[in-house]
Design a protein around this motif. Structure first.
Motif, PDB file in Angstrom:
ATOM      1  N   ALA A  28       0.833  -1.206   0.000  1.00  0.00           N
ATOM      2  CA  ALA A  28       0.000   0.000   0.000  1.00  0.00           C
ATOM      3  C   ALA A  28       0.868   1.256   0.000  1.00  0.00           C
ATOM      4  N   VAL A  29       1.939   1.248   0.815  1.00  0.00           N
ATOM      5  CA  VAL A  29       2.843   2.404   0.837  1.00  0.00           C
ATOM      6  C   VAL A  29       3.492   2.605  -0.520  1.00  0.00           C
ATOM      7  N   LEU A  30       3.941   1.507  -1.115  1.00  0.00           N
ATOM      8  CA  LEU A  30       4.547   1.614  -2.443  1.00  0.00           C
ATOM      9  C   LEU A  30       3.538   2.110  -3.471  1.00  0.00           C
ATOM     10  N   ALA A  31       2.284   1.683  -3.312  1.00  0.00           N
ATOM     11  CA  ALA A  31       1.253   2.158  -4.240  1.00  0.00           C
ATOM     12  C   ALA A  31       1.032   3.655  -4.092  1.00  0.00           C
ATOM     13  N   VAL A  32       1.029   4.160  -2.834  1.00  0.00           N
ATOM     14  CA  VAL A  32       0.866   5.608  -2.610  1.00  0.00           C
ATOM     15  C   VAL A  32       2.054   6.367  -3.194  1.00  0.00           C
ATOM     16  N   VAL A  33       3.266   5.840  -2.937  1.00  0.00           N
ATOM     17  CA  VAL A  33       4.459   6.496  -3.483  1.00  0.00           C
ATOM     18  C   VAL A  33       4.418   6.506  -5.001  1.00  0.00           C
ATOM     19  N   ASP A  34       4.002   5.371  -5.577  1.00  0.00           N
ATOM     20  CA  ASP A  34       3.917   5.307  -7.031  1.00  0.00           C
ATOM     21  C   ASP A  34       2.854   6.261  -7.556  1.00  0.00           C
ATOM     22  N   ALA A  35       1.723   6.356  -6.843  1.00  0.00           N
ATOM     23  CA  ALA A  35       0.679   7.299  -7.264  1.00  0.00           C
ATOM     24  C   ALA A  35       1.191   8.732  -7.201  1.00  0.00           C
ATOM     25  N   ARG A  36       1.963   9.036  -6.159  1.00  0.00           N
ATOM     26  CA  ARG A  36       2.534  10.381  -6.031  1.00  0.00           C
ATOM     27  C   ARG A  36       3.521  10.654  -7.161  1.00  0.00           C
ATOM     28  N   ARG A  37       4.366   9.678  -7.422  1.00  0.00           N
ATOM     29  CA  ARG A  37       5.329   9.862  -8.515  1.00  0.00           C
ATOM     30  C   ARG A  37       4.627  10.016  -9.854  1.00  0.00           C
ATOM     31  N   HIS A  38       3.597   9.185 -10.059  1.00  0.00           N
ATOM     32  CA  HIS A  38       2.852   9.266 -11.311  1.00  0.00           C
ATOM     33  C   HIS A  38       2.159  10.628 -11.443  1.00  0.00           C
ATOM     34  N   SER A  39       1.625  11.115 -10.320  1.00  0.00           N
ATOM     35  CA  SER A  39       0.979  12.437 -10.349  1.00  0.00           C
ATOM     36  C   SER A  39       1.981  13.537 -10.678  1.00  0.00           C
ATOM     37  N   ASP A  40       3.200  13.428 -10.106  1.00  0.00           N
ATOM     38  CA  ASP A  40       4.231  14.419 -10.417  1.00  0.00           C
ATOM     39  C   ASP A  40       4.578  14.410 -11.898  1.00  0.00           C
ATOM     40  N   VAL A  41       4.745  13.208 -12.451  1.00  0.00           N
ATOM     41  CA  VAL A  41       5.090  13.106 -13.877  1.00  0.00           C
ATOM     42  C   VAL A  41       3.968  13.675 -14.739  1.00  0.00           C
ATOM     43  N   THR A  42       2.742  13.283 -14.406  1.00  0.00           N
ATOM     44  CA  THR A  42       1.601  13.769 -15.188  1.00  0.00           C
ATOM     45  C   THR A  42       1.455  15.296 -15.069  1.00  0.00           C
TER      46      THR A  42
END
Length: 528
Positions: A28-42
């Protein structure tokens, strides 16, 4: 065993649940981090596209040259900001003076941050803390004939990006919870199965049980073989079972057992005798059940080889003793008769009556003791004569019976060989009205007529009877180890004889013509 502790299944379930929880939490933590990273890229891509689009719009360039650029640019940039979800779109002069801003109080004030790269004609993105807080923003130049006449900056604050990621948290946490529930349920079902298989025992209890089980298996002096209900592979085979059954190391299958044991019932068996290559084994078998359900069979094996040999000799001695007892009883009757004849004055008749039966019996005893060099064999033959007579069967010892030595057999082996053959012959002869049995024991080289072709100096035993005899096929089955045509003999008669003959390299055969007979020939050591 002690109770009140967590079983192996319980410990496995608790450990699995902890590991699964940690794995789901990390996921779940990795998913949140990945979502944050994906949001930054987008977001980076989106702010760059918006800044470039506004900078390249002809209306932007024309508005820059008007007396009041703010009046024309502010409504347009706000409309674009709302449409694209930007937090701010700033159009500025090359000297940083703002023409537009989300906060109108900032219009006319200098833009904060680095614009040197944009002034040199490069569109770039950066993370910068401005008037609205930390944000991801892009700066793009506005060209007029290759000259930078204005700059456009578009950006989204980190707070908004955080809100976007937070909006995804329920979905992420929901998926994590569902995964934990599914994996936890699977772990619970697995622990239930493990609990059934381990009977709810704790690890130290299982270890103690294994150590005790292993110690008992190696210390008991009985063979032990355990099979599952459906499996052909033995689950437990102790050292004594391997020794008694001559089993190899490694896996043991039903097909590895002696032939007679392969053919035995796989239900409950009590004191069943089986003859193997070198042993006489007593087999017991029970069905093992758990909670009313059969789970396998346990076979115990005892070595009765020496006991059976001693019992054979004891039977011969007992038979001889019983015959002596019968003779003593008969002698007492004859003595009373002789005394009565003497009292009546019939002296000659008394003498004739007393000596006639005695001479016949004594003649047989003297002949056997002189002809047979083994006292055990002589006693056996005399006992069998009287045993046959009690069953109204005439047992005859042929005149050519003569042995100076019973080699290569021991007295015990000779009793086993001749005793079993005579017993079988008496049983067969009992089926005919006037039953008879004829026994010959000699060396082949002693045959004066030289009729037979057996090797010289071989031990020769022939037992004929008035019974129906056995065909070659029936005789082969009867000679098979553990097979019997008589339920009460447990398959030991001809099986024991066959084993003994094979051990000494001899031959055994059956005859039907001119009479039913079994012939055994065993070469002597000096002839081998």
């Amino acid at each position: 065993m002690r109770r009140g502790r967590l079983s192996l299944a319980g410990q496995a379930f608790a450990l699995q649940l902890i590991v699964l929880t940690l794995m789901v939490a990390v996921g779940a933590v990795l998913a949140v981090v990945d979502a944050r990273r994906h949001s930054d890229v987008t977001t980076t891509r989106e702010v760059r596209d918006v800044a470039v689009s506004v900078a390249e719009a002809p209306s932007t360039l024309s508005a820059v040259y008007t007396i009041n650029p703010t009046a024309r640019l502010q409504p347009v940039t706000e409309r674009i900001r709302h449409a694209t979800g930007m937090d701010f779109i700033v159009v500025m002069a090359p000297d940083r003076t703002r023409y537009t801003h989300t906060n109108q109080n900032m219009i006319g004030k200098p833009f904060s941050g680095n614009i040197d790269r944009a002034l040199s004609g490069e569109t770039f993105t950066e993370t910068f803390t401005g008037t609205l807080g930390p944000s991801i923003r892009a700066v793009a130049p506005v060209y007029d004939g290759g000259k930078v006449v204005a700059l456009v900056s578009a950006g989204v604050t980190r707070a908004k990006i955080g809100d976007q990621v937070a909006a995804q948290l329920p979905l992420i946490l929901g998926i994590a919870a569902a995964g934990l529930a599914v994996s936890g349920s699977g772990s619970f079902l697995l622990s239930r199965r493990l609990r059934r298989q381990t009977h709810g025992l704790a690890p130290d209890e299982l270890r103690a049980m294994y150590e005790q089980h292993d110690a008992v298996l190696h210390s008991i002096h009985e063979g032990l073989v355990v099979f599952g209900m459906a499996g052909e592979l033995a689950e437990v085979v102790n050292d004594e079972a391997r020794r008694l059954l001559e089993l190899p190391d490694g896996e043991v299958r039903r097909s590895d057992l002696p032939t007679s044991m392969q053919q035995m019932s796989w239900g409950v068996v009590r004191d069943e005798m089986h003859v193997t290559g070198d042993r006489i084994l007593l087999i017991n078998q029970d069905i093992v059940s758990w909670e009313g359900r059969p789970i396998g069979t346990v076979m115990t094996i005892r070595d009765h080889t020496e006991l059976r040999a001693v019992m054979g000799e004891l039977d011969s001695v007992r038979s001889f003793a019983e015959s002596l007892h019968a003779q003593a009883h008969e002698s007492a009757n004859r003595l009373h008769t002789v005394v009565t004849m003497v009292e009546l004055g019939r002296y000659q008749e008394a003498v004739n009556f007393a000596t006639s039966e005695l001479q016949l019996s004594q003649a047989l005893i003297d002949r056997l003791l002189n002809a047979v060099g083994s006292p055990a064999l002589a006693a056996l033959l005399l006992g069998k004569v009287n045993q046959a007579a009690e069953r109204s069967i005439e047992l005859t010892i042929t005149e050519d019976t003569a042995l100076d030595s019973i080699e290569p057999l021991t007295p015990q082996e000779m009793v086993t060989l001749v005793g079993n053959l005579i017993d079988n012959a008496i049983d067969a002869a009992a089926e005919s009205p006037s039953g008879w049995v004829e026994v010959t024991v000699r060396h082949c080289g002693d045959n004066p007529e030289g009729v037979r072709a057996e090797p010289a100096s071989a031990l020769y035993v022939r037992v004929a009877d008035s019974g129906p005899g056995m065909s070659e096929e029936t005789f082969a089955r009867a000679s098979r180890r553990g097979y019997s045509t008589k339920a009460d003999h447990h398959g030991l008669g001809l099986a024991l004889v066959h084993r003994l003959v094979a051990r000494h390299g001899g031959t055994i055969r059956t005859e039907l013509d001119p009479e039913s007979a079994v012939t055994v020939t065993i070469p002597r050591k000096d002839a081998q």
